[in-house]
Design a protein around this motif. Structure first.
Motif, PDB file in Angstrom:
ATOM      1  N   LYS A 264       0.837  -1.208   0.000  1.00 39.33           N
ATOM      2  CA  LYS A 264       0.000   0.000   0.000  1.00 39.33           C
ATOM      3  C   LYS A 264       0.874   1.261   0.000  1.00 39.33           C
ATOM      4  CE  LYS A 264      -3.373  -0.496   3.169  1.00 39.33           C
ATOM      5  NZ  LYS A 264      -3.980  -1.076   4.409  1.00 39.33           N
ATOM      6  N   ALA A 265       1.940   1.240   0.802  1.00 36.81           N
ATOM      7  CA  ALA A 265       2.816   2.422   0.874  1.00 36.81           C
ATOM      8  C   ALA A 265       3.553   2.623  -0.444  1.00 36.81           C
ATOM      9  CB  ALA A 265       3.807   2.256   2.028  1.00 36.81           C
ATOM     10  N   ILE A 266       3.990   1.523  -1.063  1.00 35.37           N
ATOM     11  CA  ILE A 266       4.671   1.636  -2.361  1.00 35.37           C
ATOM     12  C   ILE A 266       3.708   2.245  -3.384  1.00 35.37           C
ATOM     13  CG2 ILE A 266       5.567   0.264  -4.302  1.00 35.37           C
ATOM     14  CD1 ILE A 266       6.770  -1.679  -2.147  1.00 35.37           C
ATOM     15  N   ALA A 267       2.454   1.790  -3.349  1.00 33.77           N
ATOM     16  CA  ALA A 267       1.445   2.319  -4.287  1.00 33.77           C
ATOM     17  C   ALA A 267       1.253   3.820  -4.090  1.00 33.77           C
ATOM     18  CB  ALA A 267       0.125   1.578  -4.094  1.00 33.77           C
ATOM     19  N   ALA A 268       1.323   4.271  -2.844  1.00 34.10           N
ATOM     20  CA  ALA A 268       1.172   5.707  -2.573  1.00 34.10           C
ATOM     21  C   ALA A 268       2.380   6.489  -3.077  1.00 34.10           C
ATOM     22  CB  ALA A 268       0.979   5.928  -1.068  1.00 34.10           C
ATOM     23  N   VAL A 269       3.581   5.973  -2.782  1.00 35.82           N
ATOM     24  CA  VAL A 269       4.795   6.693  -3.203  1.00 35.82           C
ATOM     25  C   VAL A 269       4.850   6.773  -4.729  1.00 35.82           C
ATOM     26  CG1 VAL A 269       7.323   6.624  -3.191  1.00 35.82           C
ATOM     27  CG2 VAL A 269       6.057   6.113  -1.091  1.00 35.82           C
ATOM     28  N   LEU A 270       4.405   5.710  -5.414  1.00 35.89           N
ATOM     29  CA  LEU A 270       4.424   5.728  -6.876  1.00 35.89           C
ATOM     30  C   LEU A 270       3.516   6.824  -7.422  1.00 35.89           C
ATOM     31  CD1 LEU A 270       4.396   1.927  -7.702  1.00 35.89           C
ATOM     32  CD2 LEU A 270       6.197   3.564  -8.242  1.00 35.89           C
ATOM     33  N   ALA A 271       2.369   7.015  -6.793  1.00 35.70           N
ATOM     34  CA  ALA A 271       1.420   8.023  -7.291  1.00 35.70           C
ATOM     35  C   ALA A 271       1.833   9.437  -6.875  1.00 35.70           C
ATOM     36  CB  ALA A 271       0.018   7.717  -6.771  1.00 35.70           C
ATOM     37  N   LEU A 272       2.446   9.561  -5.703  1.00 41.34           N
ATOM     38  CA  LEU A 272       2.689  10.902  -5.144  1.00 41.34           C
ATOM     39  C   LEU A 272       4.103  11.407  -5.399  1.00 41.34           C
ATOM     40  CD1 LEU A 272       0.986  10.212  -1.692  1.00 41.34           C
ATOM     41  CD2 LEU A 272       0.091  11.754  -3.457  1.00 41.34           C
TER      42      LEU A 272
ATOM     43  N   GLY B 277       8.351  11.548  -4.465  1.00 41.56           N
ATOM     44  CA  GLY B 277       9.039  11.838  -3.206  1.00 41.56           C
ATOM     45  C   GLY B 277       9.418  10.574  -2.458  1.00 41.56           C
ATOM     46  N   ALA B 278       9.725  10.735  -1.169  1.00 48.21           N
ATOM     47  CA  ALA B 278      10.147   9.606  -0.330  1.00 48.21           C
ATOM     48  C   ALA B 278       8.989   9.181   0.558  1.00 48.21           C
ATOM     49  CB  ALA B 278      11.333  10.033   0.531  1.00 48.21           C
ATOM     50  N   PRO B 279       9.018   7.927   1.054  1.00 46.77           N
ATOM     51  CA  PRO B 279       7.936   7.476   1.944  1.00 46.77           C
ATOM     52  C   PRO B 279       7.744   8.418   3.135  1.00 46.77           C
ATOM     53  CG  PRO B 279       9.327   5.610   1.337  1.00 46.77           C
ATOM     54  CD  PRO B 279       9.976   6.831   0.741  1.00 46.77           C
ATOM     55  N   SER B 280       8.845   8.931   3.670  1.00 45.52           N
ATOM     56  CA  SER B 280       8.724   9.785   4.862  1.00 45.52           C
ATOM     57  C   SER B 280       8.021  11.114   4.570  1.00 45.52           C
ATOM     58  CB  SER B 280      10.110  10.043   5.469  1.00 45.52           C
ATOM     59  OG  SER B 280      10.927  10.612   4.481  1.00 45.52           O
ATOM     60  N   ASP B 281       7.868  11.460   3.288  1.00 44.85           N
ATOM     61  CA  ASP B 281       7.151  12.703   2.942  1.00 44.85           C
ATOM     62  C   ASP B 281       5.639  12.567   3.128  1.00 44.85           C
ATOM     63  OD1 ASP B 281       9.558  13.724   2.103  1.00 44.85           O
ATOM     64  OD2 ASP B 281       9.226  13.224  -0.022  1.00 44.85           O
ATOM     65  N   HIS B 282       5.169  11.320   3.282  1.00 40.62           N
ATOM     66  CA  HIS B 282       3.715  11.109   3.217  1.00 40.62           C
ATOM     67  C   HIS B 282       3.128  10.540   4.494  1.00 40.62           C
ATOM     68  CE1 HIS B 282       4.422  11.988  -0.929  1.00 40.62           C
ATOM     69  NE2 HIS B 282       5.194  10.931  -1.066  1.00 40.62           N
ATOM     70  N   LEU B 283       3.828  10.729   5.606  1.00 37.86           N
ATOM     71  CA  LEU B 283       3.364  10.124   6.854  1.00 37.86           C
ATOM     72  C   LEU B 283       2.270  10.950   7.518  1.00 37.86           C
ATOM     73  CD1 LEU B 283       6.827   9.089   8.352  1.00 37.86           C
ATOM     74  CD2 LEU B 283       5.203   7.682   7.055  1.00 37.86           C
ATOM     75  N   TYR B 284       1.459  10.266   8.364  1.00 39.47           N
ATOM     76  CA  TYR B 284       0.489  10.946   9.213  1.00 39.47           C
ATOM     77  C   TYR B 284       1.224  12.048   9.981  1.00 39.47           C
ATOM     78  CZ  TYR B 284      -2.900  11.621  12.934  1.00 39.47           C
ATOM     79  OH  TYR B 284      -3.778  12.174  13.816  1.00 39.47           O
ATOM     80  N   PRO B 285       0.680  13.235  10.183  1.00 45.11           N
ATOM     81  CA  PRO B 285      -0.712  13.658   9.964  1.00 45.11           C
ATOM     82  C   PRO B 285      -1.099  14.038   8.541  1.00 45.11           C
ATOM     83  CG  PRO B 285       0.513  15.432  11.010  1.00 45.11           C
ATOM     84  CD  PRO B 285       1.462  14.267  10.887  1.00 45.11           C
ATOM     85  N   LYS B 286      -0.176  13.900   7.572  1.00 38.87           N
ATOM     86  CA  LYS B 286      -0.646  14.132   6.199  1.00 38.87           C
ATOM     87  C   LYS B 286      -1.605  13.017   5.809  1.00 38.87           C
ATOM     88  CE  LYS B 286       3.276  16.528   4.282  1.00 38.87           C
ATOM     89  NZ  LYS B 286       4.566  16.261   3.647  1.00 38.87           N
ATOM     90  N   ALA B 287      -2.565  13.311   4.936  1.00 33.80           N
ATOM     91  CA  ALA B 287      -3.480  12.261   4.462  1.00 33.80           C
ATOM     92  C   ALA B 287      -3.063  11.852   3.056  1.00 33.80           C
ATOM     93  CB  ALA B 287      -4.910  12.774   4.453  1.00 33.80           C
ATOM     94  N   VAL B 288      -3.005  10.559   2.809  1.00 34.41           N
ATOM     95  CA  VAL B 288      -2.676  10.065   1.472  1.00 34.41           C
ATOM     96  C   VAL B 288      -3.932  10.155   0.615  1.00 34.41           C
ATOM     97  CG1 VAL B 288      -1.981   8.036   0.145  1.00 34.41           C
ATOM     98  CG2 VAL B 288      -0.872   8.535   2.325  1.00 34.41           C
ATOM     99  N   GLU B 289      -3.871  10.981  -0.429  1.00 36.92           N
ATOM    100  CA  GLU B 289      -5.068  11.186  -1.245  1.00 36.92           C
ATOM    101  C   GLU B 289      -4.988  10.534  -2.606  1.00 36.92           C
ATOM    102  OE1 GLU B 289      -5.528  15.358  -0.724  1.00 36.92           O
ATOM    103  OE2 GLU B 289      -6.461  15.028   1.234  1.00 36.92           O
ATOM    104  N   LYS B 290      -3.822   9.927  -2.879  1.00 41.41           N
ATOM    105  CA  LYS B 290      -3.646   9.324  -4.196  1.00 41.41           C
ATOM    106  C   LYS B 290      -2.743   8.102  -4.055  1.00 41.41           C
ATOM    107  CE  LYS B 290      -1.443  11.783  -7.349  1.00 41.41           C
ATOM    108  NZ  LYS B 290      -0.986  12.766  -8.309  1.00 41.41           N
TER     109      LYS B 290
END
Ligand code: NAP
Ligand code: FE
Length: 385
Positions: free
Chosen positions: A105-113, A115-128
């Motif tokens: 799931k995290a790989i799928a998010a990083v592919l769409a967004l 950047g690095a995995p650490s750029d997308h951690l809570y409290p940010k919401a993954v929207e794509k």
């Protein structure tokens, strides 16, 4: 007055023998698949080959990433995402326990967004995120239906989370045949993760009448089927797979609370399986809440117990019956560590603040001290030993 929102996207395909349908579902979502899995079980069981065959028969190109460790790190996600990007992947298939599913799931998010995995951690919401097809092989996390991906930040030595509706897999395929391979110990530990999800979702601040339907049904099934599932009953394992999914829906709506928040330390610092960490804390957390608010009484009554003490006793006896260690002391925690544990636990505010009461630092120390002493001591204190 009732007031709630309930969002649950994704298709759920449940049934023995459904695993080979993965190709058909993945082909409806993309043409180049990244198959994310763990390091040993998928290959050694022969199931990895069956998945690859199904995907290729559906005319997908397949790249395999069989490198996810238990409690996956941000670095693993980064490597997987780099590999996928270099191959032009457009759909991600996750196969395994919660660890490979969360990594997928995290790989799928990083592919769409980007950047690095650490750029997308809570409290940010993954929207794509890229579409994910998830096939769970353990009976615990419910990750196949949740918006969470729980990862480890190896530098900070903390569990971190990506969260957002886009992380819910588009298709979850639950084939109970995969549970035949689980050793009893894994059924016990993942079963206690699912039980924690169910009970914590009910007492959570964000619980609703609708999420409670899922939580209570999951709890009923687990309380009456976990021991026979551990011993190897195929019917009971199928029910555990079903119940862990129901409990996943419950936490997807309501979130988890203190047992999860306080358990993370035990996993990160003592390498304890996530479900065992929850199991060690759950009775103490239930007692803590029960002594302060009415939610646990309500939970106990909904499950046909005469009192919250009787529910706590049942949870303790179940843990004994399936071989969960009695105390934090018995898994290597030392008394001198308790203060530091409580301070580190404050990092997990997201879980701590989701409970019906928010404990102070001293109260967290007290819960850890009780968990260090163990279940037998708790039952003695409650006059139930
Ligand atoms: P896991 O870490 O995915 O797997 C534990 C071990 O079991 C691995 O060694 C794995 O093999 C093996 N295994 C998996 N399926 C098997 C099978 N059918 N037969 C035999 N062995 C099997 O365990 P898990 O409890 O399912 O997942 C725990 C993770 O999920 C934690 O990181 C936790 O924080 C997270 N979690 C996520 C959510 C969520 O909503 N996303 C909720 C709760 C927990 P391999 O080494 O080959 O993989
Ligand atoms: Fe969990």
């Amino acid at each position: 007055m009732m007031r709630f929102t309930f969002e649950q996207s994704g298709k759920i395909v449940f049934g023995r023998g459904t695993l080979p349908e993965v190709g058909r579902y993945a082909a409806s979502l993309g043409s180049r698949a990244l198959l994310v899995t763990g390091r040993s079980f998928a290959a050694s069981s022969g199931l990895l080959q069956r998945l690859v065959d199904s995907l290729r028969e559906a005319n997908l190109d397949v790249v395999v990433f069989p490198e996810v460790e238990p409690n996956p790190s941000l670095r693993t996600v980064e490597r997987g995402a780099r590999l996928a990007a270099s191959k032009g992947v457009d759909v991600v298939v996750g196969f395994g326990g919660g660890s490979p599913l969360d990594a997928a799931k995290a790989i799928a998010a990083v592919l769409a967004l980007g950047g690095a995995p650490s750029d997308h951690l809570y409290p940010k919401a993954v929207e794509k995120a890229l579409p994910v097809v998830a096939l769970p092989t353990t009976t615990g996390t419910g990750s196949e239906v949740t918006q969470y991906s729980v990862l480890v930040d190896p530098d900070a030595r903390k569990k971190v989370v990506m969260q957002g509706p886009a992380l819910v897999p588009r298709v979850a395929i639950l084939d109970a045949d995969v549970t035949d391979y689980m050793p009893g110990r894994l059924v016990a530990s993942t079963g206690f993760d699912a039980l924690s999800h169910a009970l914590e979702a009910f007492i959570s601040r964000r619980a609703s009448p609708l999420s409670n339907l899922f939580a209570l049904e999951a709890a009923r099934i687990i309380l009456s089927n976990l021991p026979s599932a551990v011993k190897g009953s195929r019917e009971a394992r199928e029910l555990m797979l079903y119940a862990s999914m129901l409990a996943g829906v419950a936490i997807n709506q309501a979130g988890s609370t203190l047992a999860h928040g306080l358990g993370y330390y035990l996993t990160v610092h003592h390498d304890l399986h996530h479900g065992v960490a929850n199991a060690l804390l759950l009775p103490h957390v239930l007692a803590f809440y029960a002594e302060r608010v009415g939610k646990v009484d309500e939970l106990a009554a909904s499950l046909n117990f005469r009192s919250w003490e009787e529910l706590v006793e049942r949870v303790c006896k179940l843990a004994d019956e399936v071989g969960i260690p009695d105390s934090a002391a018995s898994v290597g925690v030392t008394e001198s560590e308790l203060d530091r544990m409580a301070e580190e636990a404050m990092f997990y505010r997201r879980n701590i603040e989701n409970g019906p009461v928010i404990p102070s630092l001293d109260e967290i120390k007290q819960i850890y001290a009780e968990c260090y002493e163990g279940r037998r001591a708790l039952l003695r204190r409650l006059g139930r030993a």
